[in-house]
Enzyme design. Structure first.
Site, PDB file in Angstrom:
ATOM      1  CE1 TYR A 259      -3.019  -3.002   0.167  1.00 17.20           C
ATOM      2  CE2 TYR A 259      -3.700  -2.359   2.369  1.00 17.20           C
ATOM      3  CZ  TYR A 259      -3.804  -3.199   1.268  1.00 17.20           C
ATOM      4  OH  TYR A 259      -4.706  -4.233   1.300  1.00 17.20           O
TER       5      TYR A 259
ATOM      6  CG  ASP B 156      -2.113 -20.135   0.445  1.00 17.60           C
ATOM      7  OD1 ASP B 156      -1.290 -19.878   1.352  1.00 17.60           O
ATOM      8  OD2 ASP B 156      -1.836 -20.874  -0.504  1.00 17.60           O
TER       9      ASP B 156
ATOM     10  CG  ASP C  77      -6.915  -4.235   4.247  1.00 15.44           C
ATOM     11  OD1 ASP C  77      -7.866  -4.105   5.033  1.00 15.44           O
ATOM     12  OD2 ASP C  77      -6.843  -3.641   3.157  1.00 15.44           O
TER      13      ASP C  77
ATOM     14  CG  ASP D 123     -12.156  -6.250   6.927  1.00 15.24           C
ATOM     15  OD1 ASP D 123     -11.849  -5.663   7.985  1.00 15.24           O
ATOM     16  OD2 ASP D 123     -12.596  -5.666   5.921  1.00 15.24           O
TER      17      ASP D 123
END
Ligand code: NAD
Length: 378
Positions: free
Chosen positions: A163, A244, A268, A272
């Site tokens: 990012y 994963d 991130d 969530d």
């Protein structure tokens, strides 16, 4: 009384009374309602354990735009820096109806939050995901998985990685091509790894470091540095997990996790995912830390303009964020435990705000939930 630089007053009886300076950003929407309850709980905890919390009210987001025309002033940033920690409600309004969103993006409420995080150098984001016994019905996972419960902390690196890397879109040989750079240096990895191990020492003493070391160089460096840091924490068990696999394990067997340590983009996504498996947004606390003991503590949810001013918002995420402040910025573990246990007691006795209400429970409003939780602080 004698004063020392750690804000400790030693009374004549040998008791330690601590004094802490908290910057308070009540924010927009439900922010003022939920932060008021968290302050109530802090004050009650101070009263029971003999600490003083002093508050400086700061404006950020929409409230700052209304007062000063900008979402964050230099003066607010300075005052935040001078605090021992900042407690914040959520900021922002309804993007369709609020005049704040007619301003250019750099002047909108969310720009204030980004500038605050940057200005305070908050590089570590902590999001606990806890499944409370009383709220297991809200968990979207299979019953036998929910029955085992879970209590994990996701620690996400916040200022490096993809990012913040260089990015570009250009035509290469007539074909539109986009590029994003993922960079981590060993210092960035070391400082967050240390934080994760320190936090694991206060919890279940296990760190799961998540990467993609079978493919990415940045992940191989991540793994190497995390192992170096682990050598200084012999009491903490370290395991590595590919991202994963971690995404699968979070829904298959979340009970296995204590602290999950990971880089910015993986964090991130995984944070969530972990919060969603708890099933209720009004319960999710968060903290962002810098290299000192300073932290910014806020609920994970937004400012919920749809229910603002109605006295029905769930203040528990903000109260649990205040408990994190006690634990991670002030090293008051006993007091943090007391707040967390008080929240559990209120749930156990059947008290619910509208968002977590279920049949046979007692529905109460924001202020009463704060009062009830205060009543359980021991
Ligand atoms: P939101 O989290 O505010 O609301 C989503 C849903 O969850 C709504 O139905 C809301 O009523 C409910 N909800 C959220 N918190 C609750 C609580 N404590 N108690 C009961 N119900 C709760 O998300 P949104 O509607 O997408 O965003 C609204 C505003 O909040 C936007 O301006 C957004 O930019 C902002 N926002 C701010 C932050 C922050 O300050 N860190 C984070 C996310 C969103």
């Amino acid at each position: 009384m004698r004063y020392d630089k750690n804000h400790q007053y030693f009374s004549f009886e040998g008791m330690v009374d601590m004094e802490f300076k908290i910057g308070v950003i009540k924010g927009d929407g439900i922010g003022p309602e939920i932060v008021t309850e968290a302050m109530k709980v802090l004050d009650k905890t101070g009263e029971v354990y003999g600490h003083t919390f002093s508050y400086t009210q700061l404006l950020m987001g929409g409230a700052s735009i209304d007062a000063y025309g900008v979402p964050l002033t230099e003066e607010t940033l300075r005052q935040a820096r001078e605090s021992d920690a900042v407690l914040m409600g959520s900021i922002g309004g309804d993007a369709k109806t609020s005049p704040w969103y007619r301003l250019e993006p750099s002047k909108r409420p969310e720009a204030g939050l980004l500038a605050l995080r940057k200005g305070l150098n908050l590089f570590a984001n902590l999001r606990p995901a806890v499944l409370y016994d009383e709220l297991k019905g809200a968990c979207p996972l299979k019953e036998e998985i929910a029955a085992r419960g879970f209590d994990m902390m996701i620690m996400r690196e916040l200022t490096g990685g993809l990012y913040f890397g260089k990015r570009s879109t250009e035509e290469v040989d007539g074909v539109l091509t986009a590029k994003d750079e993922l960079t981590y240096n060993e210092n960035e990895i070391r400082r967050i790894a240390k934080r994760a191990f320190d936090i694991a020492m206060k919890r279940g003493r296990k760190v799961t470091s998540v990467d993609k070391a079978n493919v990415l160089d940045s992940s191989r460096l991540w793994r190497k540095i995390v192992e170096e840091v682990a050598a200084d924490y012999p009491e903490v068990t370290l395991e590595h997990m590919l991202v994963d696999n971690c995404a699968m394990q979070l829904v298959k067997d979340p009970a296995q996790f204590d602290v999950i340590l990971t880089e910015n983009m993986f964090g991130d996504i995984l944070s969530d995912e972990a919060s969603m498996v708890t099933g209720s947004i009004g319960m999710l606390a968060s903290a962002s830390l810098n290299e000192t003991k300073f932290g910014l503590y806020e609920p994970s949810g937004g400012s919920a303009p749809d229910i603002a001013g109605k006295g029905i918002a769930n203040p528990i995420a903000t109260i649990l964020s205040a408990a994190m402040m006690l634990r991670y910025s002030f090293d008051l573990d006993r007091e943090a435990d007391a707040v967390e246990q008080a929240v559990e007691a209120a749930l156990r006795d059947g008290y619910r705000t509208a968002d977590i209400m279920s049949e046979g429970r007692i529905q109460i409003g924001t202020a009463e939930m704060g009062d009830r939780i205060c009543g359980y602080i021991r």
